[in-house]
Design an enzyme around this catalytic site. Structure first.
Site, PDB file in Angstrom:
ATOM      1  N   GLY A   1       0.830  -1.211   0.000  1.00 37.53           N
ATOM      2  CA  GLY A   1       0.000   0.000   0.000  1.00 37.53           C
ATOM      3  C   GLY A   1       0.860   1.255   0.000  1.00 37.53           C
ATOM      4  N   GLY A   2       2.090   1.114  -0.513  1.00 37.21           N
ATOM      5  CA  GLY A   2       3.062   2.213  -0.463  1.00 37.21           C
ATOM      6  C   GLY A   2       2.791   3.363  -1.417  1.00 37.21           C
TER       7      GLY A   2
ATOM      8  N   GLY B   1      -0.265   4.784  -1.527  1.00 41.03           N
ATOM      9  CA  GLY B   1      -1.370   5.560  -0.944  1.00 41.03           C
ATOM     10  C   GLY B   1      -0.831   6.665  -0.049  1.00 41.03           C
ATOM     11  N   PHE B   2      -1.700   7.191   0.782  1.00 40.64           N
ATOM     12  CA  PHE B   2      -1.345   8.348   1.625  1.00 40.64           C
ATOM     13  C   PHE B   2      -0.241   8.007   2.642  1.00 40.64           C
ATOM     14  CE2 PHE B   2      -2.994  10.340   5.775  1.00 40.64           C
ATOM     15  CZ  PHE B   2      -2.069  11.370   5.739  1.00 40.64           C
ATOM     16  N   ILE B   3      -0.576   7.169   3.630  1.00 42.49           N
ATOM     17  CA  ILE B   3       0.415   6.905   4.682  1.00 42.49           C
ATOM     18  C   ILE B   3       1.583   6.104   4.101  1.00 42.49           C
ATOM     19  CG2 ILE B   3       0.821   5.894   6.972  1.00 42.49           C
ATOM     20  CD1 ILE B   3      -2.198   6.180   7.509  1.00 42.49           C
ATOM     21  N   GLY B   4       1.259   5.136   3.218  1.00 40.46           N
ATOM     22  CA  GLY B   4       2.298   4.291   2.629  1.00 40.46           C
ATOM     23  C   GLY B   4       3.365   5.109   1.912  1.00 40.46           C
TER      24      GLY B   4
ATOM     25  N   TYR C   1     -16.004  -0.747   7.115  1.00 41.37           N
ATOM     26  CA  TYR C   1     -14.547  -0.526   7.112  1.00 41.37           C
ATOM     27  C   TYR C   1     -13.930  -1.004   8.422  1.00 41.37           C
ATOM     28  CZ  TYR C   1     -10.183   2.014   8.001  1.00 41.37           C
ATOM     29  OH  TYR C   1      -8.889   2.344   8.362  1.00 41.37           O
TER      30      TYR C   1
ATOM     31  N   THR D   1      -6.311   0.521  13.007  1.00 40.85           N
ATOM     32  CA  THR D   1      -6.902   1.834  13.266  1.00 40.85           C
ATOM     33  C   THR D   1      -7.579   1.903  14.636  1.00 40.85           C
ATOM     34  OG1 THR D   1      -8.810   3.172  12.559  1.00 40.85           O
ATOM     35  CG2 THR D   1      -8.827   0.907  11.871  1.00 40.85           C
ATOM     36  N   ASP D   2      -7.794   3.124  15.116  1.00 39.34           N
ATOM     37  CA  ASP D   2      -8.549   3.311  16.376  1.00 39.34           C
ATOM     38  C   ASP D   2     -10.039   3.012  16.176  1.00 39.34           C
ATOM     39  OD1 ASP D   2      -9.190   5.553  14.825  1.00 39.34           O
ATOM     40  OD2 ASP D   2      -8.794   7.019  16.401  1.00 39.34           O
ATOM     41  N   GLU D   3     -10.462   2.930  14.891  1.00 38.89           N
ATOM     42  CA  GLU D   3     -11.897   2.736  14.631  1.00 38.89           C
ATOM     43  C   GLU D   3     -12.385   1.347  15.054  1.00 38.89           C
ATOM     44  OE1 GLU D   3     -13.486   4.373  11.057  1.00 38.89           O
ATOM     45  OE2 GLU D   3     -11.835   5.781  10.835  1.00 38.89           O
TER      46      GLU D   3
ATOM     47  N   LYS E   1     -11.261  -4.114   9.432  1.00 36.98           N
ATOM     48  CA  LYS E   1      -9.971  -3.905  10.105  1.00 36.98           C
ATOM     49  C   LYS E   1      -9.913  -4.723  11.394  1.00 36.98           C
ATOM     50  CE  LYS E   1      -7.110  -1.426   8.947  1.00 36.98           C
ATOM     51  NZ  LYS E   1      -5.975  -1.665   7.982  1.00 36.98           N
TER      52      LYS E   1
HETATM   53  P1  NAD Z   1      -5.044   4.985   1.159  1.00 35.69           P
HETATM   54  O1  NAD Z   1      -6.393   4.623   0.697  1.00 35.69           O
HETATM   55  O2  NAD Z   1      -4.518   6.343   0.881  1.00 35.69           O
HETATM   56  O3  NAD Z   1      -3.969   3.942   0.596  1.00 35.69           O
HETATM   57  C1  NAD Z   1      -4.196   2.563   0.526  1.00 35.69           C
HETATM   58  C2  NAD Z   1      -3.262   1.972  -0.512  1.00 35.69           C
HETATM   59  O4  NAD Z   1      -3.416   0.555  -0.483  1.00 35.69           O
HETATM   60  C3  NAD Z   1      -3.566   2.423  -1.942  1.00 35.69           C
HETATM   61  O5  NAD Z   1      -2.388   2.835  -2.583  1.00 35.69           O
HETATM   62  C4  NAD Z   1      -4.153   1.173  -2.610  1.00 35.69           C
HETATM   63  O6  NAD Z   1      -3.872   1.097  -3.982  1.00 35.69           O
HETATM   64  C5  NAD Z   1      -3.469   0.073  -1.825  1.00 35.69           C
HETATM   65  N1  NAD Z   1      -4.233  -1.186  -1.804  1.00 35.69           N
HETATM   66  C6  NAD Z   1      -5.539  -1.356  -1.465  1.00 35.69           C
HETATM   67  N2  NAD Z   1      -5.880  -2.656  -1.533  1.00 35.69           N
HETATM   68  C7  NAD Z   1      -4.765  -3.325  -1.928  1.00 35.69           C
HETATM   69  C8  NAD Z   1      -4.472  -4.696  -2.171  1.00 35.69           C
HETATM   70  N3  NAD Z   1      -5.432  -5.626  -2.052  1.00 35.69           N
HETATM   71  N4  NAD Z   1      -3.236  -5.036  -2.560  1.00 35.69           N
HETATM   72  C9  NAD Z   1      -2.270  -4.090  -2.723  1.00 35.69           C
HETATM   73  N5  NAD Z   1      -2.480  -2.780  -2.510  1.00 35.69           N
HETATM   74  C10 NAD Z   1      -3.718  -2.406  -2.103  1.00 35.69           C
HETATM   75  O7  NAD Z   1      -5.046   4.693   2.744  1.00 35.69           O
HETATM   76  P2  NAD Z   1      -4.191   5.298   3.940  1.00 35.69           P
HETATM   77  O8  NAD Z   1      -4.968   6.373   4.573  1.00 35.69           O
HETATM   78  O9  NAD Z   1      -2.810   5.552   3.480  1.00 35.69           O
HETATM   79  O10 NAD Z   1      -4.208   4.060   4.949  1.00 35.69           O
HETATM   80  C11 NAD Z   1      -3.182   3.071   4.957  1.00 35.69           C
HETATM   81  C12 NAD Z   1      -3.418   2.096   6.089  1.00 35.69           C
HETATM   82  O11 NAD Z   1      -3.444   2.783   7.345  1.00 35.69           O
HETATM   83  C13 NAD Z   1      -4.765   1.362   6.010  1.00 35.69           C
HETATM   84  O12 NAD Z   1      -4.577   0.043   6.436  1.00 35.69           O
HETATM   85  C14 NAD Z   1      -5.646   2.103   6.988  1.00 35.69           C
HETATM   86  O13 NAD Z   1      -6.648   1.265   7.520  1.00 35.69           O
HETATM   87  C15 NAD Z   1      -4.630   2.489   8.053  1.00 35.69           C
HETATM   88  N6  NAD Z   1      -4.989   3.677   8.840  1.00 35.69           N
HETATM   89  C16 NAD Z   1      -5.270   4.862   8.219  1.00 35.69           C
HETATM   90  C17 NAD Z   1      -5.558   5.986   8.982  1.00 35.69           C
HETATM   91  C18 NAD Z   1      -5.841   7.336   8.332  1.00 35.69           C
HETATM   92  O14 NAD Z   1      -6.235   8.275   9.028  1.00 35.69           O
HETATM   93  N7  NAD Z   1      -5.646   7.487   7.027  1.00 35.69           N
HETATM   94  C19 NAD Z   1      -5.597   5.900  10.374  1.00 35.69           C
HETATM   95  C20 NAD Z   1      -5.285   4.673  10.982  1.00 35.69           C
HETATM   96  C21 NAD Z   1      -4.976   3.572  10.199  1.00 35.69           C
END
Ligand code: NAD
Length: 350
Positions: A8-9, A11-14, A154, A129-131, A158
């Site tokens: 998931g690298g 995406g946002f946090i990744g 969601y 997540t905290d959710e 999780k």
């Molecule tokens: P995001 O939606 O920005 O990124 C998710 C990434 O995962 C995307 O790049 C997507 O293409 C990839 N992805 C999805 N399904 C996939 C799969 N089956 N195989 C490979 N890649 C896949 O999400 P984010 O906000 O960066 O969240 C990342 C993680 O952190 C998630 O697990 C989320 O539950 C957790 N999280 C997020 C937050 C927040 O506030 N954003 C808070 C706590 C935990």
């Protein structure tokens, strides 16, 4: 040089984690299936970095993930691959079950096979997540030992993954640690999420839509503080345990929006009269409050946040102002599909 896989690298946090690890001189392998929330803009500056590799792949694909692990033999994995937007999980839970439960299950099976065939185990930090704790009463905070009580599809997926992982640690002795983090904000976040959506609308003279009466309260952490916590958890966390990752900075949505507007005004941004809070129909099952007790990570791993909400929001606003093309590079087609063409044409929300 230590090697890490980040799933998931893109995406946002990744993407923030990938860059954070590269800055610390680690070798990073990003595995991402590139769903709608992945954005090539997030990693465009590092594509040629000699310590970075990218594989477009779904974590459900055991054979291909195994191949990558076998080729690079990484020291650790951070699993961030997931479907993440609560509203989308209400529209269509299936994708969430596929990536967040089955995806994790397939990753666990791949790790089982890897440890069997290589006589070596790879440590995994699973990002949750905290959710999972659900609504928390005012005055209370969730501890790692609190029961899970998810409210949305969601958070239910999780929570399921967390439980599945705990069972694999106990039964198959896989070395896994779970982090349960609060709401993140910072650069690279897909603008269906609250803070980048507000920023987009502030910059583009649009109203600021807030669910219900705006009293829902969240705990907010800057994404870099979260990345620091994940690395600490990888090196010092105890196998099989969970760590809450919170900032103690809780604020309701109206106060957060007002805070952001004030910061924008202090930057001398020209703010049009149209930029004002509008209350929109609440999300079904909307949790009122999340709040974490993060004493465990604070005391046992000596981690704490470094970025205050004010400074973090100010830096985040600057980033989106200086990276307007980020907004142009999000997958608008998929975004329109979800909110519906009518809302798009009215251009109210985005
Ligand atoms: P995001 O939606 O920005 O990124 C998710 C990434 O995962 C995307 O790049 C997507 O293409 C990839 N992805 C999805 N399904 C996939 C799969 N089956 N195989 C490979 N890649 C896949 O999400 P984010 O906000 O960066 O969240 C990342 C993680 O952190 C998630 O697990 C989320 O539950 C957790 N999280 C997020 C937050 C927040 O506030 N954003 C808070 C706590 C935990």
């Amino acid at each position: 040089m230590k090697k890490f896989v980040v799933t998931g690298g893109s995406g946002f946090i990744g993407s923030n984690l990938v860059k954070f690890l590269l800055r610390k001189n680690y070798f990073v392998i990003n595995i991402d299936k590139l769903s709608y929330s992945a954005n090539p803009y997030n990693l465009k500056r590092i594509f040629k970095n000699k310590n970075y590799r990218f594989f477009k792949q779904d974590i459900n694909n055991q054979a291909q993930i195994y191949k990558i692990l076998n080729r690079y033999k990484p020291n650790g994995i951070f699993n961030l691959a997931a479907e993440t937007h609560v509203d989308r999980s209400i529209d269509n839970p299936r994708n969430f079950i596929k990536s967040n439960i089955l995806g994790v299950y397939n990753l666990l099976e791949t790790l089982k096979k890897y440890s069997r065939e290589n006589k070596k185990k790879i440590r995994l930090v699973h990002v949750s997540t905290d959710e999972v704790y659900g609504d928390i009463e005012i005055g209370k905070k969730s501890k790692e030992t609190s029961s899970y009580n998810p409210s949305s599809p969601y958070s239910a997926t999780k929570a399921s993954a967390d439980l599945l992982i705990k069972s694999f640690v106990r039964t198959y002795k896989l070395p896994i640690i779970i982090s349960n983090c609060c709401n993140n904000y910072g650069p690279n976040q897909f603008p269906e999420k609250l803070i980048p959506k507000l920023i987009y609308n502030i910059i583009n003279n649009k109203p600021l839509p807030i669910y219900g009466k705006g009293k829902n309260s969240r705990e907010w952490i800057h994404v870099i503080d979260h990345c620091e916590a994940l690395l600490k958890i990888f090196f010092n966390g105890k196998i099989g345990e969970s760590y809450n990752v919170g900032s103690n900075q809780n604020i309701n949505n109206v106060s957060l929006t007002k805070k952001l507007l004030k910061i924008a005004k202090n930057k001398s941004l020209k703010i049009n009269k149209k930029v004002k809070i509008i209350f929109v129909k609440d999300r079904p099952g909307h949790d009122f409050r999340y709040a974490l007790n993060s004493n465990k990570i604070l005391k046992k791993l000596r981690w704490k946040t470094k970025i205050s909400l004010h400074d973090g929001l100010s830096q985040t606003l600057d980033w989106y102002i200086n990276n307007k093309s980020f907004f142009n590079s999000v997958s608008k087609k998929l975004y329109i599909n979800r909110i519906g063409l009518k809302a798009w044409l009215k251009k109210e929300l985005f």
